[in-house]
Design an enzyme around this catalytic site. Structure first.
Site, PDB file in Angstrom:
ATOM      1  N   GLU A   1     -18.855   5.591   1.896  1.00 10.11           N
ATOM      2  CA  GLU A   1     -18.178   5.188   0.662  1.00 10.11           C
ATOM      3  C   GLU A   1     -19.032   5.398  -0.581  1.00 10.11           C
ATOM      4  O   GLU A   1     -18.512   5.718  -1.656  1.00 10.11           O
ATOM      5  CB  GLU A   1     -17.751   3.719   0.757  1.00 10.11           C
ATOM      6  CG  GLU A   1     -16.688   3.446   1.827  1.00 10.11           C
ATOM      7  CD  GLU A   1     -17.265   3.282   3.228  1.00 10.11           C
ATOM      8  OE1 GLU A   1     -18.508   3.266   3.380  1.00 10.11           O
ATOM      9  OE2 GLU A   1     -16.486   3.153   4.191  1.00 10.11           O
TER      10      GLU A   1
ATOM     11  N   HIS B   1      -5.668  -3.374   1.416  1.00  7.08           N
ATOM     12  CA  HIS B   1      -6.002  -4.407   2.405  1.00  7.08           C
ATOM     13  C   HIS B   1      -6.777  -5.572   1.802  1.00  7.08           C
ATOM     14  O   HIS B   1      -7.640  -6.165   2.438  1.00  7.08           O
ATOM     15  CB  HIS B   1      -6.803  -3.803   3.569  1.00  7.08           C
ATOM     16  CG  HIS B   1      -6.032  -2.787   4.383  1.00  7.08           C
ATOM     17  ND1 HIS B   1      -5.362  -1.716   3.830  1.00  7.08           N
ATOM     18  CD2 HIS B   1      -5.822  -2.701   5.714  1.00  7.08           C
ATOM     19  CE1 HIS B   1      -4.783  -1.013   4.786  1.00  7.08           C
ATOM     20  NE2 HIS B   1      -5.036  -1.594   5.938  1.00  7.08           N
TER      21      HIS B   1
ATOM     22  N   ARG C   1      -2.090  -4.866   2.392  1.00 10.19           N
ATOM     23  CA  ARG C   1      -1.665  -4.086   3.548  1.00 10.19           C
ATOM     24  C   ARG C   1      -0.256  -4.423   4.055  1.00 10.19           C
ATOM     25  O   ARG C   1       0.513  -3.517   4.367  1.00 10.19           O
ATOM     26  CB  ARG C   1      -2.637  -4.299   4.697  1.00 10.19           C
ATOM     27  CG  ARG C   1      -2.260  -3.568   5.972  1.00 10.19           C
ATOM     28  CD  ARG C   1      -3.105  -4.012   7.145  1.00 10.19           C
ATOM     29  NE  ARG C   1      -2.648  -5.281   7.683  1.00 10.19           N
ATOM     30  CZ  ARG C   1      -2.033  -5.423   8.873  1.00 10.19           C
ATOM     31  NH1 ARG C   1      -1.828  -4.375   9.630  1.00 10.19           N
ATOM     32  NH2 ARG C   1      -1.650  -6.588   9.285  1.00 10.19           N
TER      33      ARG C   1
ATOM     34  N   ARG D   1       0.816  -1.221   0.000  1.00 14.25           N
ATOM     35  CA  ARG D   1       0.000   0.000   0.000  1.00 14.25           C
ATOM     36  C   ARG D   1       0.846   1.266   0.000  1.00 14.25           C
ATOM     37  O   ARG D   1       0.446   2.296  -0.531  1.00 14.25           O
ATOM     38  CB  ARG D   1      -0.961   0.003   1.188  1.00 14.25           C
ATOM     39  CG  ARG D   1      -0.255  -0.107   2.523  1.00 14.25           C
ATOM     40  CD  ARG D   1      -1.210  -0.126   3.693  1.00 14.25           C
ATOM     41  NE  ARG D   1      -0.530  -0.611   4.885  1.00 14.25           N
ATOM     42  CZ  ARG D   1      -0.899  -0.305   6.119  1.00 14.25           C
ATOM     43  NH1 ARG D   1      -1.921   0.488   6.332  1.00 14.25           N
ATOM     44  NH2 ARG D   1      -0.235  -0.784   7.138  1.00 14.25           N
TER      45      ARG D   1
ATOM     46  N   SER E   1      -4.356   4.819   6.486  1.00 12.27           N
ATOM     47  CA  SER E   1      -4.302   3.385   6.177  1.00 12.27           C
ATOM     48  C   SER E   1      -4.035   3.120   4.701  1.00 12.27           C
ATOM     49  O   SER E   1      -3.365   2.162   4.350  1.00 12.27           O
ATOM     50  CB  SER E   1      -5.610   2.705   6.573  1.00 12.27           C
ATOM     51  OG  SER E   1      -5.817   2.819   7.966  1.00 12.27           O
TER      52      SER E   1
END
Lengths: 280, 317
Positions: free
Chosen positions: B61, B112, B170, B13, B40
């Site tokens: 989202e 992820h 991730r 990522r 993240s």
């Protein structure tokens, strides 16, 4: 255009809508008729648009997103009457190979349409994206949307409402066609929207209300709305309308949400709506 | 046989974060959106460099995807980033209507993904996303294999015009690609030439395939390893060229068997040059908590599992 001229356009658009849906044998006349006056007011009086040179980006012109895509016959008629494409094309609604898809599509290349709609609750987010891009580009033109009232039951509408206020999207004028009807019955009986004005205000929006089937009132509301642009808040106009407006036997009846008039019904309806600009 | 070394151990990522910043520096039309996952998904440096072009959407989202579609309509190049599950399954209708069907130049950036997400468990270990995205007409689906390749893939996605899905992971995984290795969307990457079997791998399993290749070499089996970093459009020519030479194939992916890389490669192979095929994929199961390596082993996605699949495929030749 003055109010009388705008009313003439609206009457012709209603004729177009009914003839188109009858010709297609399916479609959504009820909502198309309730929102006609607002869309006519936008395109023939209030919006700065460039029908001869349609671009997806709509740089330095106002743009409109129809979020409740099923009422597209009204928009298709207005776009044709405004010069985006020949009015003769209105006869192709919902037919194979037509640019006038059952719900708005850009893949068929119809000038005036910038986004597919039909699956509800999405147009406000899209319009916010376009409005944010205009801000980045220093483009002072305005983004407009129209929503159904039943559509407000979609959760995404309220995600977008919150986001627009938080990001001070103040180059946006949204409107709700508040006709109180949806497929399964009255909105109040299906899932009540509660106090809609208070809801939008509590989300940080400036809210105006008007009779959405009275062009004079619509123009006053839009004038007030425009005076509040670029003040840090998004703007909502609640259009109090009647489903099927203009045709007595369609008034305020959810049966006409998605039923095409047959030939006999069409003829009875057209008698109430005199031809003003010439049928397609 | 080409030998690949572990040059570094970095999270895939973070490659996205570096690539996004580079894309933003190269083209001012690039904007970025996230749904409360700025850190993240590694959008911090872009957000810091271009605060006006970064939109924090909060935990919403659906709104994020359609705001991105609106930005794209107005000529921007939006990168919308969140966890792979929330970037696909949660917003499938938004992507379908306003990104794919409406042919908007939106980059959906899904971090992820897969079981290598690890400890968060099955709610977050998306294993269906490649299938969901590749079914949409016009959608480009990219799955880079490591940190370095994710930089290249992100920069390439910004230049590519059209709806694009970029899937990455991730955890820290071995970095073995280098900036001089050419990355072209839709063009498979031949990592090792071989003659006995073709291994088509994607994402984090490309490294597992290279490790498997060395293990097979010890057994006297020459494996060809091809990195399918673009699932769609698929490089059918490279796949057919390889299986015509080797006569059998194994696919390796961190995804459900249904809808993933195996499906895509099998379609090409069956149509053009049928050969025995075996799959290393998740076999219609849910993930669970654990370390990435524990999970790769438990779900038979590690290099030993690839070796096992190769042995089965070769026997069927």
């Amino acid at each position: 255009m003055n109010v009388n001229e705008l009313n003439c356009v609206a009457t012709q658009v209603r004729r177009d809508v009914l003839r188109m849906i009858n010709g297609a044998g399916s479609g959504h006349p009820g909502g198309s008729l309730s929102c006609t006056d607002y869309i006519v007011s936008l395109y023939f009086s209030e919006m700065n648009v460039n029908p001869e040179k349609f671009t997806m980006k709509g740089e330095n012109e106002d743009v409109f997103y129809l979020s409740n895509g099923h009422v597209c016959p009204a928009l298709y008629s207005v776009l044709a009457r405004r010069g985006y494409y020949p009015v003769s094309e209105l006869a192709t609604l919902r037919k194979f190979g037509s640019r006038l898809q059952g719900h708005p599509s850009i893949s068929h290349g119809l000038p005036g349409i910038r986004m597919a709609s039909g699956s509800l609750g999405q147009g406000l987010s899209v319009a916010i994206g376009h409005a944010l891009a205009k801000k980045l580009d220093g483009d002072k033109s305005i983004v407009y949307t129209l929503h159904g009232d039943g559509e407000l039951q979609e959760g995404q509408i309220w995600e977008a409402a919150m986001f627009a206020a938080a990001n001070k999207v103040d180059n946006l004028i949204s409107a709700v066609d508040y006709n109180h009807q949806q497929i399964d019955g009255r909105v109040e009986q299906v899932v009540s929207l509660g106090d809609l004005k208070a809801k939008w205000e509590s989300f940080g929006w400036i809210v105006f209300e008007c009779n959405g089937n009275n062009i004079s009132e619509i123009l006053v509301a839009l004038k007030k709305a425009k005076s509040m642009l670029f003040n840090g808040k998004p703007i909502m106009i609640l259009l109090h309308t009647t489903m099927g407006f203009g045709v007595d036997f369609m008034l305020d009846d959810c049966k006409w949400h998605g039923t095409a008039p047959n030939d006999e019904q069409l003829s009875a309806a057209l008698k109430q709506l005199p031809e003003t600009l010439g049928d397609y | 046989m080409k030998s690949y070394k572990i040059l570094d151990n970095k999270d895939t990522r973070s490659g996205f974060g570096v690539g996004l910043l580079q894309a933003g520096q190269a083209d001012e039309r690039v904007v970025a959106l996230t749904a409360d996952l700025k850190g993240s998904v590694k959008m911090d440096s872009f957000a810091k460099a271009f605060p006006d072009r970064f939109y924090e959407c909060g935990i919403a989202e659906a709104n994020m995807i359609d705001v991105a579609a609106g930005l794209a309509t107005a000529g921007k190049i939006p990168f919308a980033g969140t966890f792979a599950n929330f970037a696909t399954a949660r917003v499938y209708d938004q992507i379908r209507q306003c990104v794919a069907y409406s042919n908007k130049n939106v980059k959906i950036c899904a971090s992820h993904a897969g079981v290598t997400l690890g400890e968060d468990g099955a709610t977050h270990q998306t294993l269906e996303d490649i299938g969901l995205m590749k079914m949409l007409p016009g959608m480009t689906v990219i799955v880079p294999c490591d940190y370095q390749q994710n930089i290249q893939a992100t920069v390439a996605a910004a230049k590519h015009v059209g709806p694009t899905y970029l899937r990455f992971g991730r955890p820290k995984r071995p970095v073995f690609t280098t900036p001089d290795m050419e990355f072209v969307i839709g063009k498979a990457q031949l990592l090792n030439e071989g003659k006995d079997v073709s291994i088509f791998a994607t994402g984090h399993l490309v490294w597992e395939a290279l490790v498997a290749c060395e293990k097979l070499e010890e057994r006297g089996i020459s494996a060809e390893v091809i990195n399918i970093h673009t699932i769609k459009p698929l490089d059918v020519e490279a796949i057919i060229k390889s299986v015509m030479k080797t006569g059998c194939a194994v696919t390796a992916e961190e995804h459900q068997l249904n809808g993933g890389l195996f499906d895509s490669v099998a379609q090409a192979v069956i149509r053009h040059n049928p050969v025995p095929m075996e799959a290393v994929a998740v076999m219609d199961e849910w993930g669970q908590s654990g370390t990435p390596d524990e999970l790769l082993k438990a779900y038979h996605l590690d290099s030993d599992s690839i070796v096992g699949a190769v042995l089965k495929a070769i026997v069927r030749k």
